[in-house]
Structure formats: structure tokens, C-alpha cells
Design a protein around this motif. Structure first.
Motif, PDB file in Angstrom:
ATOM      1  N   GLY A   1     -20.516  35.705  18.352  1.00  0.00           N
ATOM      2  CA  GLY A   1     -20.868  34.393  18.895  1.00  0.00           C
ATOM      3  C   GLY A   1     -20.465  33.428  19.478  1.00  0.00           C
ATOM      4  N   LEU A   2     -21.766  32.716  20.595  1.00  0.00           N
ATOM      5  CA  LEU A   2     -21.309  32.355  21.425  1.00  0.00           C
ATOM      6  C   LEU A   2     -21.834  30.678  21.135  1.00  0.00           C
ATOM      7  N   ARG A   3     -20.721  29.984  20.266  1.00  0.00           N
ATOM      8  CA  ARG A   3     -20.762  28.920  20.405  1.00  0.00           C
ATOM      9  C   ARG A   3     -20.449  28.169  22.152  1.00  0.00           C
ATOM     10  N   GLY A   4     -21.058  26.917  22.446  1.00  0.00           N
ATOM     11  CA  GLY A   4     -20.176  26.374  23.633  1.00  0.00           C
ATOM     12  C   GLY A   4     -21.448  27.182  24.932  1.00  0.00           C
ATOM     13  N   LEU A   5     -22.481  28.285  24.274  1.00  0.00           N
ATOM     14  CA  LEU A   5     -23.577  28.539  25.718  1.00  0.00           C
ATOM     15  C   LEU A   5     -24.701  27.811  25.679  1.00  0.00           C
ATOM     16  N   ARG A   6     -24.635  26.799  27.010  1.00  0.00           N
ATOM     17  CA  ARG A   6     -25.707  25.594  27.163  1.00  0.00           C
ATOM     18  C   ARG A   6     -26.758  25.782  27.871  1.00  0.00           C
ATOM     19  N   SER A   7     -26.620  26.795  28.687  1.00  0.00           N
ATOM     20  CA  SER A   7     -28.157  27.660  29.053  1.00  0.00           C
ATOM     21  C   SER A   7     -27.895  29.133  29.494  1.00  0.00           C
ATOM     22  N   VAL A   8     -28.773  29.495  29.446  1.00  0.00           N
ATOM     23  CA  VAL A   8     -28.979  31.182  30.415  1.00  0.00           C
ATOM     24  C   VAL A   8     -30.178  30.703  31.928  1.00  0.00           C
ATOM     25  N   GLU A   9     -29.442  31.370  32.809  1.00  0.00           N
ATOM     26  CA  GLU A   9     -30.039  31.059  34.211  1.00  0.00           C
ATOM     27  C   GLU A   9     -30.683  32.442  34.262  1.00  0.00           C
ATOM     28  N   LEU A  10     -32.293  32.553  35.257  1.00  0.00           N
ATOM     29  CA  LEU A  10     -32.526  33.470  35.993  1.00  0.00           C
ATOM     30  C   LEU A  10     -33.230  32.684  37.068  1.00  0.00           C
ATOM     31  N   PRO A  11     -33.078  33.981  37.908  1.00  0.00           N
ATOM     32  CA  PRO A  11     -33.607  33.366  39.064  1.00  0.00           C
ATOM     33  C   PRO A  11     -35.310  33.722  39.252  1.00  0.00           C
ATOM     34  N   HIS A  12     -36.177  34.476  38.296  1.00  0.00           N
ATOM     35  CA  HIS A  12     -37.055  34.662  38.640  1.00  0.00           C
ATOM     36  C   HIS A  12     -38.356  33.122  37.235  1.00  0.00           C
ATOM     37  N   GLN A  13     -39.394  33.236  37.271  1.00  0.00           N
ATOM     38  CA  GLN A  13     -40.115  32.442  36.655  1.00  0.00           C
ATOM     39  C   GLN A  13     -40.818  33.569  35.637  1.00  0.00           C
ATOM     40  N   PRO A  14     -40.584  32.727  34.684  1.00  0.00           N
ATOM     41  CA  PRO A  14     -40.979  33.921  33.340  1.00  0.00           C
ATOM     42  C   PRO A  14     -41.706  34.330  33.292  1.00  0.00           C
ATOM     43  N   LEU A  15     -41.393  35.619  32.834  1.00  0.00           N
ATOM     44  CA  LEU A  15     -42.137  37.023  32.397  1.00  0.00           C
ATOM     45  C   LEU A  15     -43.080  36.769  31.676  1.00  0.00           C
ATOM     46  N   SER A  16     -42.534  36.101  29.890  1.00  0.00           N
ATOM     47  CA  SER A  16     -42.688  36.084  29.050  1.00  0.00           C
ATOM     48  C   SER A  16     -42.950  34.637  28.324  1.00  0.00           C
ATOM     49  N   PRO A  17     -43.944  34.860  26.907  1.00  0.00           N
ATOM     50  CA  PRO A  17     -43.505  33.291  26.693  1.00  0.00           C
ATOM     51  C   PRO A  17     -42.512  32.405  27.284  1.00  0.00           C
ATOM     52  N   VAL A  18     -41.756  31.335  26.779  1.00  0.00           N
ATOM     53  CA  VAL A  18     -40.335  30.729  26.909  1.00  0.00           C
ATOM     54  C   VAL A  18     -39.817  30.961  25.507  1.00  0.00           C
ATOM     55  N   ALA A  19     -40.500  30.470  24.591  1.00  0.00           N
ATOM     56  CA  ALA A  19     -39.757  31.329  23.095  1.00  0.00           C
ATOM     57  C   ALA A  19     -39.133  32.362  22.680  1.00  0.00           C
ATOM     58  N   ARG A  20     -39.816  33.300  23.887  1.00  0.00           N
ATOM     59  CA  ARG A  20     -39.464  34.718  23.757  1.00  0.00           C
ATOM     60  C   ARG A  20     -37.825  34.280  23.854  1.00  0.00           C
ATOM     61  N   TYR A  21     -37.912  33.852  25.553  1.00  0.00           N
ATOM     62  CA  TYR A  21     -36.053  33.784  25.540  1.00  0.00           C
ATOM     63  C   TYR A  21     -35.142  33.135  24.556  1.00  0.00           C
ATOM     64  N   THR A  22     -35.548  31.894  24.478  1.00  0.00           N
ATOM     65  CA  THR A  22     -34.920  30.804  23.945  1.00  0.00           C
ATOM     66  C   THR A  22     -34.398  31.488  22.437  1.00  0.00           C
ATOM     67  N   GLY A  23     -35.111  32.540  21.728  1.00  0.00           N
ATOM     68  CA  GLY A  23     -35.582  33.083  20.601  1.00  0.00           C
ATOM     69  C   GLY A  23     -34.128  33.977  20.775  1.00  0.00           C
ATOM     70  N   PHE A  24     -34.938  34.996  21.727  1.00  0.00           N
ATOM     71  CA  PHE A  24     -32.995  35.857  22.127  1.00  0.00           C
ATOM     72  C   PHE A  24     -31.945  35.392  22.782  1.00  0.00           C
ATOM     73  N   PHE A  25     -31.821  34.181  22.941  1.00  0.00           N
ATOM     74  CA  PHE A  25     -30.676  33.573  23.683  1.00  0.00           C
ATOM     75  C   PHE A  25     -29.695  32.785  22.899  1.00  0.00           C
ATOM     76  N   GLY A  26     -30.596  31.611  21.735  1.00  0.00           N
ATOM     77  CA  GLY A  26     -30.313  30.941  20.861  1.00  0.00           C
ATOM     78  C   GLY A  26     -30.319  29.607  22.197  1.00  0.00           C
ATOM     79  N   ALA A  27     -30.865  29.686  22.999  1.00  0.00           N
ATOM     80  CA  ALA A  27     -30.371  28.367  24.024  1.00  0.00           C
ATOM     81  C   ALA A  27     -31.441  28.395  24.882  1.00  0.00           C
ATOM     82  N   ASP A  28     -30.993  27.266  25.647  1.00  0.00           N
ATOM     83  CA  ASP A  28     -32.130  26.588  27.137  1.00  0.00           C
ATOM     84  C   ASP A  28     -32.044  27.301  27.673  1.00  0.00           C
ATOM     85  N   VAL A  29     -33.385  28.086  28.189  1.00  0.00           N
ATOM     86  CA  VAL A  29     -33.539  29.761  29.725  1.00  0.00           C
ATOM     87  C   VAL A  29     -34.108  28.463  30.802  1.00  0.00           C
ATOM     88  N   ARG A  30     -33.493  28.838  31.467  1.00  0.00           N
ATOM     89  CA  ARG A  30     -33.901  27.893  33.073  1.00  0.00           C
ATOM     90  C   ARG A  30     -34.425  28.846  34.056  1.00  0.00           C
TER      91      ARG A  30
END
Length: 336
Positions: A157-186
Motif C-alpha cells: 500500500g502506498l501510504r504517504g502518496l501525496r498526489s499523482v502528476e500527469l502532463p496532459h489534461q484529464p481524458l476521463s472524469p477526474v473521479a476515475r483517476y482519484t478512484g484508481f490512485f486513491g489520491a489527488d491527481v493533478r
């Protein structure tokens, strides 16, 4: 190039979505064997373009994330045991950074300062060399998704994951990303990255085994040469930077590499290649990249890939693909 292991799960996912994996592979000149063989080498530009096309054609914007769920550390082949036997996260990352070229020379990971300036945070970055292949949103999401999944599996488990960074703009609803990674996605970041607390680097692996790691690393070092140590790599990069701007003469490239042309010829021969072979590869990769990923006029493509005229480009593309440049462009886009 990239190992066919990166397409593990691709066939099943495409079929589940109602698509034809073989047809997609043929559109992008991917060897069909790569759909079933981990060790088949695939051109990374075609690999990534195929992922983007699959997402678009099958109306599946989270295609890369879904494919990441179907994969695990096993896709890294001989590199996987060396990572798993590492004693800490930092040691595993050092090993992965040193030998990721075994999976694909175009990809890299690194531990870098936090782009947001937090001293207690580091960025675990994931990049593709833009000199070798255009940026692909789906390939980035596949890579970051797999990076996250492997890291979480290794440390429970990635306790201590602050955020996930992606160079592009969201391709899916943001909730899909936060649900996948369990963290804030920027989005819109400088590089793909997992921002984690620095203390995570000290986390120990229950699977750590110094003897196994030493054997695995020794095997990798003996049987695989880092492309950065090869003269052919530097000659290729020099050609990528100059083709279409200056005549692709060996004298010019040798001067850029600070060596005599005969020395360059000898060193390339020692690496079982030659200047003409590298030039042909560079022209092919650049021409097919511009044809399949841009709307540039073919005359301009010819000039940018180092051909004297459009006729020269057409003859070369027919030799490489058995079709005209226009036909290759239409096929890549799935149009008749």
C-alpha cells in the motif's frame, strides 16, 4: 523499441470492448507475435499510437488505466527479480532506474525533488524520451498506473502518496483517476510522477534478499549493455537532431561526437552496426512518425525526414510498409 510484455492484457481488453486486436496491431505495423510474446520487440511509437487509437475507436478513455490493472511487475522480465529482492524502496528504484532500458531504452524513472517545493516530499518520475517518440496520453496513463500498482504491491500500500502528476489534461472524469490512485491527481504537470513522502524511500521489503538481488543485478549487467554506453546511441541522437537541417554526412556526425570519421566507423562496426544502417533507421522512424501522428503535407515530411523530395519518401515508405505514405496515414487513422 519496447518489449511486447507492455501489451500483456491488450488482446483481452480490446476484445471485451468489442474491438479486433489483430486489426489494430496491423494498422500500426505491430508484429502479431508481440500480442502473445513478452520478448518480441515493438516500435514504441507504433505501440503508443495503437493505445491511443484503441481508446479513441473503442470509446474507452481510461484504456491505459484499465490495461495497467491487467499487468504487474512480471512485465519487466529479468528486471523484476532484482527489484523484488531489493531491501528498500530506494534500492529498488535505483535498480529500476539503472536497468529500465532492458524493457525500453525510451523510458526512464527517477527520484527527483518535489516540483511543488515540499522538502519532505520527493517525485518518483516516469518519462519517455521525446526524441524517440511523441507523447502519448494513454501510454503515460498505462506507465504511471503500472508504476503505482507495482509500488503499492511491493510495500503493501502506498501510504504517504501525496498526489499523482500527469502532463496532459484529464481524458476521463477526474473521479476515475482519484478512484484508481486513491489520491489527488493533478494535470498539466511537467512530468508524470508519483509525489510521495520522502520517508517512504526507507520502507523495507519483506521480499528483500541481498544474495538474490546480487545475482539478478550481475546477470543484467553481464547480458545487457546500457544504450548510453553505445556510440550508436549518440550517433542516432545526433542524426535525429540534424536530419532535415543539414546533410546527413558521417563527417558532420563524427565532428559533433568529437571523433574522426574513421574512428566512428570502427566503433560502430564493433557494435555490429554502421552509419548507413543508423541513418536508415532514423529516417524511417521520423518519416513514419510524421506520417502517422501529424497532418503535415507529405512534401514537408520528406524534407524533415531528410529526403531530397517527396518521391524519395514514397519509394522508402513502400519499401518499409508496402504502401504509399497516404495509405499508411489513412490506415493509422482507421479511415478508408
Amino acid at each position: 523499441m519496447i518489449r511486447g510484455a507492455s501489451l500483456r492484457g491488450f488482446t483481452r481488453l480490446v476484445e471485451e470492448l468489442g474491438g479486433e486486436p489483430v486489426e489494430l496491431a496491423r494498422r500500426f505495423a505491430i508484429p502479431l507475435r508481440a500480442l502473445v510474446s513478452d520478448d518480441e520487440l515493438v516500435p514504441i511509437t507504433g505501440h503508443d499510437a495503437m493505445l491511443d487509437a484503441a481508446a479513441r475507436d473503442l470509446r474507452c478513455p481510461d484504456f491505459g488505466l484499465r490495461l495497467a490493472r491487467a499487468q504487474d511487475i512480471g512485465i519487466l522480465g529479468r528486471l523484476a527479480p532484482a527489484i523484488e529482492a531489493s531491501s528498500t524502496v530506494a534500492e529498488a528504484l535505483e535498480c529500476a532506474s539503472r536497468f529500465l532500458f532492458v524493457h525500453s531504452p525510451a523510458l526512464s524513472i527517477a527520484v527527483e525533488p518535489d516540483p511543488r517545493g515540499r522538502r519532505e516530499v520527493v517525485a518518483l518520475t516516469y518519462r519517455k524520451d521525446a526524441r524517440e517518440s511523441p507523447y502519448s496520453p494513454q501510454a503515460m496513463e498505462l506507465g504511471i498506473g503500472l508504476f503505482h500498482g507495482v509500488a503499492a504491491a511491493l510495500v503493501g500500500g502506498l501510504r504517504g502518496l501525496r498526489s499523482v502528476e500527469l502532463p496532459h489534461q484529464p481524458l476521463s472524469p477526474v473521479a476515475r483517476y482519484t478512484g484508481f490512485f486513491g489520491a489527488d491527481v493533478r494535470f498539466g504537470s511537467q512530468a508524470g510522477a508519483l509525489r510521495v513522502e520522502r520517508r517512504l524511500l526507507e520502507r523495507e521489503f519483506s521480499s528483500g534478499d541481498a544474495a538474490v538481488r546480487r545475482l539478478a543485478v550481475d546477470h543484467l549487467a553481464r547480458h545487457h549493455t546500457d544504450p548510453e554506453d553505445r556510440v550508436a546511441t549518440h550517433a542516432r541522437r545526433a542524426l535525429i537532431e540534424t536530419v532535415g537541417i543539414t546533410p546527413p554526412a558521417i563527417d558532420h556526425i563524427a565532428r559533433l561526437l568529437a571523433m574522426h570519421p574513421r574512428t566512428l566507423q570502427r566503433r560502430l562496426a564493433a557494435e555490429s552496426t554502421g552509419f548507413g544502417e543508423i541513418l536508415e533507421d532514423v529516417r524511417r522512424d521520423l518519416a513514419l512518425r510524421y506520417i502517422t501522428t501529424t497532418d503535415l503535407p507529405l512534401g514537408q515530411v520528406a524534407a524533415m525526414a531528410g529526403f531530397a523530395d517527396q518521391s524519395g519518401l514514397s519509394h522508402a515508405v513502400r519499401r518499409w510498409r508496402g504502401a504509399s505514405p497516404s495509405e499508411v496515414r489513412r490506415l493509422a487513422r482507421g479511415t478508408s
